[in-house]
Write an enzyme that holds these catalytic residues in place. Structure first.
Site, PDB file in Angstrom:
ATOM      1  CB  VAL A   1      -0.933  -0.010   1.230  1.00 30.86           C
ATOM      2  CG1 VAL A   1      -1.709   1.296   1.322  1.00 30.86           C
ATOM      3  CG2 VAL A   1      -1.873  -1.204   1.158  1.00 30.86           C
ATOM      4  CE  LYS A   2       4.026   4.994  -4.951  1.00 34.46           C
ATOM      5  NZ  LYS A   2       3.885   5.318  -6.369  1.00 34.46           N
ATOM      6  CG  LEU A   3      -0.111   4.653   3.400  1.00 31.94           C
ATOM      7  CD1 LEU A   3       0.148   4.445   4.890  1.00 31.94           C
ATOM      8  CD2 LEU A   3      -1.611   4.790   3.151  1.00 31.94           C
TER       9      LEU A   3
END
Ligand code: E4P
Length: 216
Positions: free
Chosen positions: A82-84
């Protein structure tokens, strides 16, 4: 250095995979929008082509909303990362993801303190954007050197993912600076193998070989 492709285009991902040196993929909302396909099925398909990590970015800006997206994205495939965004709410969400064993790539990193914080909290990857710094006349590569030094000083596990690479020299310099990963568009990836002397050399070898026996 691991090679990631920075694209959501399936043809490019297959072509890079077929070369045998593709370690993973990064996507972002702009890259996904270019493909004109539904986000989640597209990420699932990418994950089935590439055995390594595939980054899929959230589009919320509060930690609670980011977590809803993160949990959902993490169920798409075991190799989803997951890219935050590296903003305070993103860091809060990072902590929760780490507690839930969801792997995270912290994106939009432009200064070393951001990289230090995300490593302390437990990000799997930190993504400094070299090209975008170069675009505004800052030294993008210096940032990679600084982050490498900080991570080595404290033996952080967080991988330095050199992003926004625009040409082959960026890739080579990032490797020299000790980046763990370089993510690049397909055309940059493809250019890594090109050299005019390789082309000319091969043409000459084949022409000379043919002279041995004109029927070949
Ligand atoms: C990284 O994860 C980003 O998707 C990407 O490298 C951004 O590159 P750009 O600055 O060329 O858009």
């Amino acid at each position: 250095m691991k090679f990631f492709l920075d694209t959501a285009n399936l043809d490019q991902i297959r072509a890079a995979r077929d070369l045998g040196v593709l370690d993973g993929v990064t996507t972002n909302p702009s890259l996904v929008a270019k493909e004109g396909r539904e986000f989640r099925p597209l990420i699932t398909e990418i994950c089935s082509i590439v055995p390594g990590p595939v980054s899929a970015e959230v589009v919320s800006v509060t930690a609670d909303e980011m977590m809803k997206e993160a949990r959902e994205l993490a169920t798409l495939a075991p190799n989803v990362v997951v890219k935050l965004p590296t903003i305070p709410e993103g860091v809060k969400a990072l902590k929760r993801c780490v507690d839930e064993q969801i792997k995270v790539n912290m994106t939009l990193i432009f200064q070393p303190a951001q990289a230090l914080i995300v490593a302390k909290v437990g990000a799997t990857f930190c993504s400094p954007f070299l090209g975008r710094l170069d675009d505004i006349c800052h030294d993008g590569m210096a940032l990679i050197h600084e982050i490498r030094q900080i991570y080595d000083n404290y033996a952080f596990d967080c991988q330095v993912l050199a992003a926004s690479l625009r040409h082959p020299l960026h890739v080579v310099e990032a490797a020299k600076a000790g980046a763990d990963v370089g993510t690049m568009p397909y055309d940059v990836f493809r250019k890594l193998l090109d050299h005019p002397l390789t082309t000319i050399g091969l043409e000459r070898f084949l022409a000379d070989w043919k002279k041995l026996d004109p029927k070949r």
